[in-house]
Design a protein around this motif. Structure first.
Motif, PDB file in Angstrom:
ATOM      1  N   ASP A   8       0.827  -1.196   0.000  1.00  0.00           N
ATOM      2  CA  ASP A   8       0.000   0.000   0.000  1.00  0.00           C
ATOM      3  C   ASP A   8       0.869   1.256   0.000  1.00  0.00           C
ATOM      4  OD1 ASP A   8      -2.907   0.816   0.210  1.00  0.00           O
ATOM      5  OD2 ASP A   8      -2.057   1.971   1.875  1.00  0.00           O
ATOM      6  N   HIS A  42      -5.820  -9.493  -4.411  1.00  0.00           N
ATOM      7  CA  HIS A  42      -7.250  -9.786  -4.530  1.00  0.00           C
ATOM      8  C   HIS A  42      -7.631 -10.947  -3.613  1.00  0.00           C
ATOM      9  CE1 HIS A  42     -11.170 -10.398  -6.382  1.00  0.00           C
ATOM     10  NE2 HIS A  42     -10.869 -11.660  -6.562  1.00  0.00           N
ATOM     11  N   PHE A  75      -7.812  -9.797   0.041  1.00  0.00           N
ATOM     12  CA  PHE A  75      -9.022  -9.046   0.371  1.00  0.00           C
ATOM     13  C   PHE A  75     -10.273  -9.911   0.359  1.00  0.00           C
ATOM     14  CE2 PHE A  75      -6.584  -5.122  -0.641  1.00  0.00           C
ATOM     15  CZ  PHE A  75      -6.857  -4.431   0.523  1.00  0.00           C
ATOM     16  N   GLN A  76     -10.219 -11.084  -0.233  1.00  0.00           N
ATOM     17  CA  GLN A  76     -11.381 -11.969  -0.252  1.00  0.00           C
ATOM     18  C   GLN A  76     -11.434 -12.899   0.958  1.00  0.00           C
ATOM     19  OE1 GLN A  76     -13.799 -11.555  -2.690  1.00  0.00           O
ATOM     20  NE2 GLN A  76     -12.425  -9.826  -3.049  1.00  0.00           N
ATOM     21  N   ASP A 125      -7.804  -1.651   6.169  1.00  0.00           N
ATOM     22  CA  ASP A 125      -8.127  -1.228   4.806  1.00  0.00           C
ATOM     23  C   ASP A 125      -6.893  -0.592   4.193  1.00  0.00           C
ATOM     24  OD1 ASP A 125      -9.873  -1.025   2.634  1.00  0.00           O
ATOM     25  OD2 ASP A 125     -10.253   1.078   3.082  1.00  0.00           O
ATOM     26  N   ARG A 126      -6.674  -0.826   2.937  1.00  0.00           N
ATOM     27  CA  ARG A 126      -5.508  -0.310   2.231  1.00  0.00           C
ATOM     28  C   ARG A 126      -5.999   0.465   1.015  1.00  0.00           C
ATOM     29  NH1 ARG A 126      -1.780  -1.135   6.239  1.00  0.00           N
ATOM     30  NH2 ARG A 126      -1.955  -3.269   7.038  1.00  0.00           N
ATOM     31  N   PRO A 127      -6.181   1.787   1.141  1.00  0.00           N
ATOM     32  CA  PRO A 127      -6.810   2.549   0.062  1.00  0.00           C
ATOM     33  C   PRO A 127      -6.041   2.530  -1.248  1.00  0.00           C
ATOM     34  CG  PRO A 127      -5.905   4.009   1.746  1.00  0.00           C
ATOM     35  CD  PRO A 127      -5.877   2.630   2.308  1.00  0.00           C
ATOM     36  N   ARG A 163      -6.688  -0.775  -2.872  1.00  0.00           N
ATOM     37  CA  ARG A 163      -8.061  -0.792  -3.375  1.00  0.00           C
ATOM     38  C   ARG A 163      -8.165  -0.013  -4.689  1.00  0.00           C
ATOM     39  NH1 ARG A 163     -11.597  -4.411  -0.789  1.00  0.00           N
ATOM     40  NH2 ARG A 163     -11.396  -4.268   1.479  1.00  0.00           N
ATOM     41  N   ARG A 164      -7.543   1.145  -4.742  1.00  0.00           N
ATOM     42  CA  ARG A 164      -7.559   1.957  -5.964  1.00  0.00           C
ATOM     43  C   ARG A 164      -6.949   1.200  -7.125  1.00  0.00           C
ATOM     44  NH1 ARG A 164      -3.194   3.026  -8.841  1.00  0.00           N
ATOM     45  NH2 ARG A 164      -2.070   3.516  -6.918  1.00  0.00           N
ATOM     46  N   LEU A 207      -6.449  -2.102  -7.432  1.00  0.00           N
ATOM     47  CA  LEU A 207      -7.254  -3.265  -7.809  1.00  0.00           C
ATOM     48  C   LEU A 207      -8.465  -2.846  -8.642  1.00  0.00           C
ATOM     49  CD1 LEU A 207      -7.235  -5.474  -4.572  1.00  0.00           C
ATOM     50  CD2 LEU A 207      -6.069  -5.936  -6.733  1.00  0.00           C
ATOM     51  N   GLY A 208      -9.017  -1.681  -8.343  1.00  0.00           N
ATOM     52  CA  GLY A 208     -10.119  -1.189  -9.147  1.00  0.00           C
ATOM     53  C   GLY A 208      -9.705  -0.928 -10.587  1.00  0.00           C
TER      54      GLY A 208
END
Length: 207
Positions: A144, A170, A173-174, A181-183, A186-187, A189-190
């Motif tokens: 992160d 991924h 996070f599943q 949380d790792r913003p 997350r960004r 992976l999006g």
């Protein structure tokens, strides 16, 4: 060209090869192997892959195993959106993150994955899960921080390092456990999820 891929789609390592093949738009024959599908213990398979693991890729008689080696080969042989950088230092950074995924992040979460996904609740070892969670959190925190300063794992463009590390993140996070949380992850992976070739593997449940 004859191209075959042995493995099962539920395997994180096989998912790397599936994503890369689809990213390159390459035709291949998928052959179910490993887990309940068997085959990996057969003499014919062991002749190709003496480890008895998946995936194994075959192209016109050329056989290759080890998932990150398959990623490197496909990127080198077929280029396209996965073309490897020519600059030695850029290539070294890509290799660094491929190795980190294989030697740090995925091993850190292995016990948590096995205990929470493949072991019955009454047989789970909470100590193994917690140790794995702690080690995985260290890896996730490192990733992160890194992604705060770069759009992709190995620099400014998507690469095979994003496939390998992205699938590991991924999976992390599943997992059904508490985590920070790792913003930045997350960004990132999006962004990866927007790539059409990622959809088949990122949509799979953990099994």
């Amino acid at each position: 060209m004859t191209r075959r891929l042995w493995g099962r789609a539920s395997s994180g390592n096989v998912q790397k090869a599936l994503w890369a093949l689809d990213e390159l738009g390459l035709n291949y024959e998928p052959i179910e192997a490993g887990g309940a599908h068997g085959i990996v213990g057969d003499a014919a398979y062991r002749a190709m892959n003496p480890n008895g693991l998946v995936p194994t890729l075959e192209e016109d008689g050329f056989v290759l195993w080890e998932s990150n080696a398959i990623l490197r080969y496909l990127a080198h042989a077929h280029g396209g959106p996965l073309a490897l950088p020519e600059a030695p230092r850029a290539r070294a950074l890509l290799d660094q993150w491929l190795d980190w995924q294989a030697t740090a992040f995925t091993p850190a979460m292995r016990d948590a994955f096995l205990q929470l996904v493949r072991v019955a609740p009454e047989k789970r070892d909470s100590r193994l899960i917690e140790a794995s969670r702690t080690n995985s959190e260290r890896c996730a925190a490192l990733l992160d921080r890194h992604l705060a300063d770069t759009p992709f794992v190995a620099g400014e463009r998507f690469s095979i390092a994003d496939i390998a590390v992205g699938l590991a993140a991924h999976r992390w996070f599943q997992l059904p456990l508490e985590r920070e949380d790792r913003p930045n992850i997350r960004r990132w992976l999006g962004v990866l999820a927007q790539r059409p070739a990622s959809s088949a593997v990122l949509s799979l449940p953990l099994t």
